[in-house]
Motif scaffolding. Sequence first.
Motif, PDB file in Angstrom:
ATOM      1  N   ARG A 126     -12.929   6.617  29.998  1.00 34.08           N
ATOM      2  CA  ARG A 126     -12.866   8.002  30.440  1.00 34.08           C
ATOM      3  C   ARG A 126     -13.966   8.311  31.452  1.00 34.08           C
ATOM      4  O   ARG A 126     -13.774   9.123  32.370  1.00 34.08           O
ATOM      5  CB  ARG A 126     -13.001   8.931  29.227  1.00 34.08           C
ATOM      6  CG  ARG A 126     -12.632  10.373  29.489  1.00 34.08           C
ATOM      7  CD  ARG A 126     -11.142  10.505  29.732  1.00 34.08           C
ATOM      8  NE  ARG A 126     -10.852  10.804  31.132  1.00 34.08           N
ATOM      9  CZ  ARG A 126      -9.640  10.784  31.650  1.00 34.08           C
ATOM     10  NH1 ARG A 126      -8.596  10.461  30.909  1.00 34.08           N
ATOM     11  NH2 ARG A 126      -9.452  11.074  32.907  1.00 34.08           N
ATOM     12  N   GLN A 127     -15.100   7.631  31.311  1.00 34.97           N
ATOM     13  CA  GLN A 127     -16.222   7.849  32.229  1.00 34.97           C
ATOM     14  C   GLN A 127     -15.814   7.572  33.678  1.00 34.97           C
ATOM     15  O   GLN A 127     -16.091   8.360  34.587  1.00 34.97           O
ATOM     16  CB  GLN A 127     -17.395   6.942  31.833  1.00 34.97           C
ATOM     17  CG  GLN A 127     -18.535   6.919  32.836  1.00 34.97           C
ATOM     18  CD  GLN A 127     -19.594   5.890  32.459  1.00 34.97           C
ATOM     19  OE1 GLN A 127     -19.647   5.434  31.309  1.00 34.97           O
ATOM     20  NE2 GLN A 127     -20.422   5.508  33.411  1.00 34.97           N
ATOM     21  N   PHE A 128     -15.130   6.464  33.878  1.00 33.08           N
ATOM     22  CA  PHE A 128     -14.751   6.082  35.240  1.00 33.08           C
ATOM     23  C   PHE A 128     -13.479   6.789  35.690  1.00 33.08           C
ATOM     24  O   PHE A 128     -13.300   7.070  36.875  1.00 33.08           O
ATOM     25  CB  PHE A 128     -14.604   4.562  35.330  1.00 33.08           C
ATOM     26  CG  PHE A 128     -15.911   3.842  35.141  1.00 33.08           C
ATOM     27  CD1 PHE A 128     -16.856   3.811  36.148  1.00 33.08           C
ATOM     28  CD2 PHE A 128     -16.209   3.228  33.943  1.00 33.08           C
ATOM     29  CE1 PHE A 128     -18.070   3.175  35.976  1.00 33.08           C
ATOM     30  CE2 PHE A 128     -17.417   2.576  33.755  1.00 33.08           C
ATOM     31  CZ  PHE A 128     -18.357   2.543  34.775  1.00 33.08           C
ATOM     32  N   LEU A 129     -12.573   7.089  34.742  1.00 35.31           N
ATOM     33  CA  LEU A 129     -11.384   7.850  35.104  1.00 35.31           C
ATOM     34  C   LEU A 129     -11.767   9.247  35.583  1.00 35.31           C
ATOM     35  O   LEU A 129     -11.178   9.765  36.545  1.00 35.31           O
ATOM     36  CB  LEU A 129     -10.432   7.934  33.909  1.00 35.31           C
ATOM     37  CG  LEU A 129      -9.659   6.653  33.589  1.00 35.31           C
ATOM     38  CD1 LEU A 129      -8.902   6.807  32.274  1.00 35.31           C
ATOM     39  CD2 LEU A 129      -8.688   6.306  34.716  1.00 35.31           C
ATOM     40  N   GLU A 151     -10.771  10.750  39.139  1.00 34.74           N
ATOM     41  CA  GLU A 151     -10.014  11.985  39.248  1.00 34.74           C
ATOM     42  C   GLU A 151     -10.786  13.062  39.998  1.00 34.74           C
ATOM     43  O   GLU A 151     -10.198  13.883  40.704  1.00 34.74           O
ATOM     44  CB  GLU A 151      -9.628  12.481  37.859  1.00 34.74           C
ATOM     45  CG  GLU A 151      -8.613  11.593  37.157  1.00 34.74           C
ATOM     46  CD  GLU A 151      -8.380  11.977  35.712  1.00 34.74           C
ATOM     47  OE1 GLU A 151      -8.923  13.035  35.295  1.00 34.74           O
ATOM     48  OE2 GLU A 151      -7.667  11.249  34.995  1.00 34.74           O
ATOM     49  N   ALA A 152     -12.111  13.055  39.861  1.00 31.78           N
ATOM     50  CA  ALA A 152     -12.933  14.056  40.544  1.00 31.78           C
ATOM     51  C   ALA A 152     -12.816  13.920  42.057  1.00 31.78           C
ATOM     52  O   ALA A 152     -12.841  14.923  42.788  1.00 31.78           O
ATOM     53  CB  ALA A 152     -14.393  13.909  40.110  1.00 31.78           C
ATOM     54  N   GLU A 153     -12.678  12.705  42.550  1.00 27.80           N
ATOM     55  CA  GLU A 153     -12.593  12.499  44.000  1.00 27.80           C
ATOM     56  C   GLU A 153     -11.169  12.573  44.537  1.00 27.80           C
ATOM     57  O   GLU A 153     -10.921  13.157  45.594  1.00 27.80           O
ATOM     58  CB  GLU A 153     -13.196  11.150  44.395  1.00 27.80           C
ATOM     59  CG  GLU A 153     -13.084  10.875  45.893  1.00 27.80           C
ATOM     60  CD  GLU A 153     -13.890   9.668  46.351  1.00 27.80           C
ATOM     61  OE1 GLU A 153     -13.713   9.277  47.516  1.00 27.80           O
ATOM     62  OE2 GLU A 153     -14.695   9.131  45.565  1.00 27.80           O
ATOM     63  N   PHE A 154     -10.221  11.997  43.797  1.00 29.35           N
ATOM     64  CA  PHE A 154      -8.870  11.847  44.352  1.00 29.35           C
ATOM     65  C   PHE A 154      -7.847  12.819  43.762  1.00 29.35           C
ATOM     66  O   PHE A 154      -6.766  12.972  44.320  1.00 29.35           O
ATOM     67  CB  PHE A 154      -8.380  10.414  44.138  1.00 29.35           C
ATOM     68  CG  PHE A 154      -9.296   9.375  44.714  1.00 29.35           C
ATOM     69  CD1 PHE A 154      -9.435   9.232  46.089  1.00 29.35           C
ATOM     70  CD2 PHE A 154     -10.048   8.554  43.887  1.00 29.35           C
ATOM     71  CE1 PHE A 154     -10.291   8.285  46.624  1.00 29.35           C
ATOM     72  CE2 PHE A 154     -10.908   7.598  44.402  1.00 29.35           C
ATOM     73  CZ  PHE A 154     -11.034   7.470  45.787  1.00 29.35           C
TER      74      PHE A 154
END
Length: 288
Positions: A208-211, A215-218
Motif C-alpha cells: 500500500r505504501q508504494f501504491l 496513485e498520488a502521481e498518476f
Amino acid sequence: MKNILVPTDFTGTSDLALAWAKYITKNYLNDGLEATIVLTHVTQPYIPDTTLPTGEVGAGIMAAQEMEDVGELNLRELAEQLEREGFRTRIETRFGSIDSEIVEVADELQPDLIVMGRSHIDSFFDWLAGSSAADVAMTAHCPVLVVPTLEEGKHHPVRLETIAYATQLEFDENHILRPVVDLARRFQSNLRLVKIKALNQPNVYDDRQFLDQIEAEFGRNRFAEDTVDADNVAEGLTKYIHRHQVDLLVMATRERDFLSKLLNPSLTKRMVLSSDVPVLVYHAKENY
C-alpha cells in the motif's frame, strides 16, 4: 520518443521488430511529431578456420567484406522502402560483435528506444547461449523492446490494447512508470500493474505504501492492480499474460554486482528469452 533504433539481419525475426517500430513511429507522425527510424546492420568478423590452408584465410576475409557490402546495400534498400511509406530513416552499418556494436550505436546516437527481434528458442542450448536481443536489453542505456518470433512462424498481433507492468512494489518505481503511463495514454491502452507473490520473492514493505505513491502521481483510474499467487514469478507472469491477453509486458531491470547475477540470474532476462509477447525493458537507476 522520436528516434527508434532497429537492428536488422533481414530475416523474418527482424521484420517483426520493424513492424512494431513502424507502428510506434506512425503514432508520433500522426500527432505531427518528427520521428526517425534508425536502421542498423552488424556484420560479424570472419573467424579463420585453423584447419584450412593459410591461403584460405584471405578468401574468408574477402567473403566477410562482401557480406558487409551486401548488408549495406540491403540496408539502403530497406531505408528507401520505408521512406516511400512516409517514414524518415537513417542507416548505420557496423562490423564486429552484434550485441556490443548495437549498444555502441545506441550510446552514440542516444535513441529513445531500441526495437529488436528475438529468435524462437526451442532447446536448452538455445537458452544457454541466450540471444543478442536479450544481451542488448540488459546492457543498453535506453529502453529496449524485444519482439519474439514464435514457433511455426506465428507472432503476436502488432497492437497495444493491454499493457502489463510487472512490479515488486518494493521500491520507488514512479520514474519508470512515467514513460509507461505516457505510452498507455498515447495508445489508449489498458494499463495493469501486476505483482506476482512467490516464495522466492522478497516482500519487505507494505504494498500500500508504494501504491499510494503511484496513485498520488498518476491517479487511481489510470491503471488496474492485480496480485497473482504463483510458484515463481516467471510462471505467474506467463499465465497472467495468456489469461488477460496482454499485448506488451513492461519490466524494469536493476544493475547488480557480479555475485548477484551469478547466484540469481535476472528475472527480466528470463522473461525476455521466454515470453510469447513483446517485452519492453526499462533500467532503474538504483543499484542493489
